[in-house]
Motif scaffolding. Structure first.
Motif, PDB file in Angstrom:
ATOM      1  N   ALA A 202       0.834  -0.878  -0.208  1.00 22.26           N
ATOM      2  CA  ALA A 202      -0.174  -0.276  -0.117  1.00 22.26           C
ATOM      3  C   ALA A 202       0.833   1.215  -0.015  1.00 22.26           C
ATOM      4  CB  ALA A 202      -0.854  -0.494   1.963  1.00 22.26           C
ATOM      5  N   TYR A 203       2.514   1.077   0.517  1.00 25.89           N
ATOM      6  CA  TYR A 203       2.569   2.496   0.297  1.00 25.89           C
ATOM      7  C   TYR A 203       4.041   1.525   0.964  1.00 25.89           C
ATOM      8  CZ  TYR A 203       1.832   1.668   5.566  1.00 25.89           C
ATOM      9  OH  TYR A 203       1.777   1.532   6.707  1.00 25.89           O
ATOM     10  N   PRO A 204       5.759   2.321   0.799  1.00 28.08           N
ATOM     11  CA  PRO A 204       6.636   1.960   0.841  1.00 28.08           C
ATOM     12  C   PRO A 204       6.957   1.603   3.040  1.00 28.08           C
ATOM     13  CG  PRO A 204       7.358   4.164  -0.234  1.00 28.08           C
ATOM     14  CD  PRO A 204       5.239   3.764  -0.164  1.00 28.08           C
ATOM     15  N   GLY A 205       7.197   0.517   2.644  1.00 20.97           N
ATOM     16  CA  GLY A 205       7.216  -0.413   3.759  1.00 20.97           C
ATOM     17  C   GLY A 205       6.717  -0.715   4.604  1.00 20.97           C
ATOM     18  N   ALA A 206       5.097  -0.683   3.830  1.00 17.50           N
ATOM     19  CA  ALA A 206       3.935  -1.659   4.716  1.00 17.50           C
ATOM     20  C   ALA A 206       4.051  -3.178   4.147  1.00 17.50           C
ATOM     21  CB  ALA A 206       3.181  -1.140   3.884  1.00 17.50           C
ATOM     22  N   PRO A 207       3.704  -3.898   5.031  1.00 14.14           N
ATOM     23  CA  PRO A 207       3.519  -4.861   5.038  1.00 14.14           C
ATOM     24  C   PRO A 207       3.018  -5.616   3.540  1.00 14.14           C
ATOM     25  CG  PRO A 207       2.222  -4.986   6.807  1.00 14.14           C
ATOM     26  CD  PRO A 207       2.315  -3.646   6.614  1.00 14.14           C
ATOM     27  N   PRO A 208       4.011  -6.533   2.374  1.00 14.70           N
ATOM     28  CA  PRO A 208       3.188  -7.209   1.365  1.00 14.70           C
ATOM     29  C   PRO A 208       2.098  -7.462   1.616  1.00 14.70           C
ATOM     30  CG  PRO A 208       5.071  -8.385   2.196  1.00 14.70           C
ATOM     31  CD  PRO A 208       4.737  -7.393   3.216  1.00 14.70           C
ATOM     32  N   THR A 209       0.993  -7.405  -0.018  1.00 18.91           N
ATOM     33  CA  THR A 209      -0.097  -8.390   0.051  1.00 18.91           C
ATOM     34  C   THR A 209       0.280  -9.897  -0.515  1.00 18.91           C
ATOM     35  OG1 THR A 209      -0.388  -7.695  -2.010  1.00 18.91           O
ATOM     36  CG2 THR A 209      -1.575  -6.213  -0.737  1.00 18.91           C
ATOM     37  N   ILE A 210      -0.708 -10.879   0.266  1.00 17.09           N
ATOM     38  CA  ILE A 210      -0.566 -12.514  -0.779  1.00 17.09           C
ATOM     39  C   ILE A 210      -0.946 -12.573  -1.787  1.00 17.09           C
ATOM     40  CG2 ILE A 210      -1.177 -14.456  -0.448  1.00 17.09           C
ATOM     41  CD1 ILE A 210      -2.322 -13.702   2.713  1.00 17.09           C
ATOM     42  N   PRO A 211       0.494 -12.390  -2.559  1.00 18.06           N
ATOM     43  CA  PRO A 211       0.330 -12.462  -4.414  1.00 18.06           C
ATOM     44  C   PRO A 211      -0.238 -13.834  -4.849  1.00 18.06           C
ATOM     45  CG  PRO A 211       2.543 -13.298  -3.427  1.00 18.06           C
ATOM     46  CD  PRO A 211       1.607 -12.981  -2.505  1.00 18.06           C
ATOM     47  N   HIS A 212      -1.153 -14.879  -4.002  1.00 14.66           N
ATOM     48  CA  HIS A 212      -1.323 -15.749  -4.580  1.00 14.66           C
ATOM     49  C   HIS A 212      -2.337 -16.285  -3.672  1.00 14.66           C
ATOM     50  CE1 HIS A 212       0.047 -18.042  -1.499  1.00 14.66           C
ATOM     51  NE2 HIS A 212       1.135 -17.430  -1.006  1.00 14.66           N
ATOM     52  N   SER A 213      -3.724 -17.736  -4.734  1.00 14.75           N
ATOM     53  CA  SER A 213      -4.978 -17.396  -3.365  1.00 14.75           C
ATOM     54  C   SER A 213      -4.536 -18.350  -2.501  1.00 14.75           C
ATOM     55  CB  SER A 213      -5.509 -18.452  -4.684  1.00 14.75           C
ATOM     56  OG  SER A 213      -6.454 -19.092  -3.765  1.00 14.75           O
ATOM     57  N   GLN A 214      -5.425 -18.372  -0.863  1.00 11.25           N
ATOM     58  CA  GLN A 214      -4.428 -18.966  -0.335  1.00 11.25           C
ATOM     59  C   GLN A 214      -5.540 -20.385   0.638  1.00 11.25           C
ATOM     60  OE1 GLN A 214      -6.352 -16.124   2.775  1.00 11.25           O
ATOM     61  NE2 GLN A 214      -4.684 -16.534   3.903  1.00 11.25           N
ATOM     62  N   TRP A 215      -6.929 -20.746  -1.250  1.00 12.69           N
ATOM     63  CA  TRP A 215      -6.771 -22.293  -0.905  1.00 12.69           C
ATOM     64  C   TRP A 215      -5.686 -23.025  -0.855  1.00 12.69           C
ATOM     65  CZ3 TRP A 215      -7.829 -25.502  -5.217  1.00 12.69           C
ATOM     66  CH2 TRP A 215      -8.956 -26.865  -5.183  1.00 12.69           C
ATOM     67  N   MET A 216      -6.412 -23.366  -0.714  1.00 12.52           N
ATOM     68  CA  MET A 216      -4.824 -25.372  -0.323  1.00 12.52           C
ATOM     69  C   MET A 216      -3.818 -25.028   0.361  1.00 12.52           C
ATOM     70  SD  MET A 216      -6.628 -27.843  -0.570  1.00 12.52           S
ATOM     71  CE  MET A 216      -5.781 -29.369  -0.943  1.00 12.52           C
ATOM     72  N   ARG A 217      -3.276 -23.320   0.660  1.00 13.65           N
ATOM     73  CA  ARG A 217      -2.450 -23.362   1.154  1.00 13.65           C
ATOM     74  C   ARG A 217      -2.945 -22.257   2.277  1.00 13.65           C
ATOM     75  NH1 ARG A 217      -0.118 -19.578  -4.491  1.00 13.65           N
ATOM     76  NH2 ARG A 217       0.866 -21.476  -5.912  1.00 13.65           N
ATOM     77  N   GLU A 218      -3.338 -22.863   3.518  1.00 11.57           N
ATOM     78  CA  GLU A 218      -3.396 -22.259   4.382  1.00 11.57           C
ATOM     79  C   GLU A 218      -2.441 -22.018   5.615  1.00 11.57           C
ATOM     80  OE1 GLU A 218      -5.256 -24.535   3.327  1.00 11.57           O
ATOM     81  OE2 GLU A 218      -7.646 -24.361   3.020  1.00 11.57           O
ATOM     82  N   THR A 244      -2.143 -13.296   8.176  1.00 10.33           N
ATOM     83  CA  THR A 244      -2.844 -12.623   7.364  1.00 10.33           C
ATOM     84  C   THR A 244      -3.689 -11.301   8.623  1.00 10.33           C
ATOM     85  OG1 THR A 244      -5.247 -14.066   8.715  1.00 10.33           O
ATOM     86  CG2 THR A 244      -4.330 -14.408   6.440  1.00 10.33           C
ATOM     87  N   GLN A 245      -3.112 -11.545   9.865  1.00 15.18           N
ATOM     88  CA  GLN A 245      -3.074 -10.071  10.686  1.00 15.18           C
ATOM     89  C   GLN A 245      -1.949  -8.428   9.988  1.00 15.18           C
ATOM     90  OE1 GLN A 245      -1.494 -10.505  14.520  1.00 15.18           O
ATOM     91  NE2 GLN A 245      -2.421  -8.382  15.235  1.00 15.18           N
ATOM     92  N   CYS A 246      -1.110  -9.052   8.893  1.00 15.28           N
ATOM     93  CA  CYS A 246      -0.521  -7.941   8.220  1.00 15.28           C
ATOM     94  C   CYS A 246      -0.386  -7.887   6.784  1.00 15.28           C
ATOM     95  CB  CYS A 246       0.981  -7.982   9.248  1.00 15.28           C
ATOM     96  SG  CYS A 246       1.332  -7.467  10.854  1.00 15.28           S
ATOM     97  N   HIS A 247      -0.385  -9.136   6.844  1.00 13.40           N
ATOM     98  CA  HIS A 247      -0.615  -9.666   4.791  1.00 13.40           C
ATOM     99  C   HIS A 247      -2.255  -9.402   4.382  1.00 13.40           C
ATOM    100  CE1 HIS A 247       3.842  -9.421   5.042  1.00 13.40           C
ATOM    101  NE2 HIS A 247       3.817 -10.368   6.002  1.00 13.40           N
TER     102      HIS A 247
END
Length: 273
Positions: A202-218, A244-247
């Motif tokens: 979201a901005y420099p230094g922010a936690p990166p989002t998850i770039p893939h699906s979470q299905w079968m990757r819990e 997922t609290q931050c990502h």
């Protein structure tokens, strides 16, 4: 009156027949008792005794001593002592320090991505099984891949999802040994999406989002955390367990239903001065 003698004769014959059957049965029973317990043909008389005598002097732990019914409740059942000693001899992985400083390298990340891509038909597909699976079961899969056992320089990848009963329903095994030289390639023009390299911020230094699906990757730590993470993809803070609290996950990749407004709440009015 003429039928009465015939009926009498039939009754006498029936009584005589039943008497003969009872006598023959009694004679056979007495003869069987006099002959003793029958022995199977082809087995020497001393074979059973020799096996019992050898089991009394066995020190390898491979022969389980027979017990009577009264001793069964107090007798430990299960694998023999020789079997139980084998897992204890397996090398144990070194204890992992969660607070060790981790500095992922781009070269390691590229190599890990290459290996992961070589085991998948496309990005996001279940990885194939790179070893033979004959004479194994789902329990054998879970024994190695449940916790990521390391042995003889090899490391089993940890399952990124919960335990499922039929592993080969999604993970394709290699052909059996007699058919490994038979061509089994299938013409396929399907091209999947490119594997993501990093999540957006979201901005420099922010936690990166998850770039893939979470299905079968819990289980994020299967690839990104602890001693089982892929090189170059390790988390720099493996002591944190709620990822997922931050990502933030992706609603699009997880095929969630996007909503512009929050249901059951009034619209938000922002007063601008």
């Amino acid at each position: 009156m003429s039928d009465q003698p015939a009926t009498t004769r039939r009754g006498r014959l029936t009584s005589i027949f039943l008497f003969v059957v009872i006598v023959v049965s009694a004679i056979g029973y007495l003869v069987g008792l006099s002959d003793g317990v029958p022995k199977p043909d082809g087995i020497p008389g001393g074979a059973i005794a020799s096996v019992a005598e050898a089991s009394d002097h066995d020190t390898s732990g491979k022969i389980v001593a027979a017990v009577n019914y009264a001793e069964i409740p107090a007798t430990a059942m299960g694998p023999t002592a020789a079997f139980q000693s084998k897992p204890a001899a397996l090398p144990q992985p070194p204890e992992y320090d969660l607070f060790t400083k981790i500095e992922p390298r781009e070269a390691d990340k590229a190599e890990s991505s290459r290996i992961r891509s070589s085991r998948r038909a496309y990005n996001g597909a279940p990885p194939i099984i790179p070893h033979a699976v004959e004479n194994t079961s789902d329990a054998a899969c879970y024994a190695c891949h449940g916790g990521g056992i390391q042995m003889a320089g090899m490391k089993a990848s940890v399952m990124s999802h919960d335990y499922l009963a039929n592993c080969t329903q999604c993970h394709a095994p290699p052909p059996p040994a007699p058919f490994q030289d038979v061509p089994h390639e299938v013409d396929n023009r399907f091209v999947g999406l490119a594997a993501p390299q990093a999540g957006k911020r979201a901005y420099p230094g922010a936690p990166p989002t998850i770039p893939h699906s979470q299905w079968m990757r819990e289980s994020c730590s299967a690839c990104h955390g602890g001693p089982n993470g892929w090189a170059g993809m390790e988390s720099t803070h493996p002591w944190r367990t709620n990822c997922t609290q931050c990502h933030a996950p992706s609603a699009v990749l997880d095929q969630a239903i996007p909503a512009k407004t929050i249901p059951m709440l009034p619209p938000l009015d922002v007063a601008v001065k």
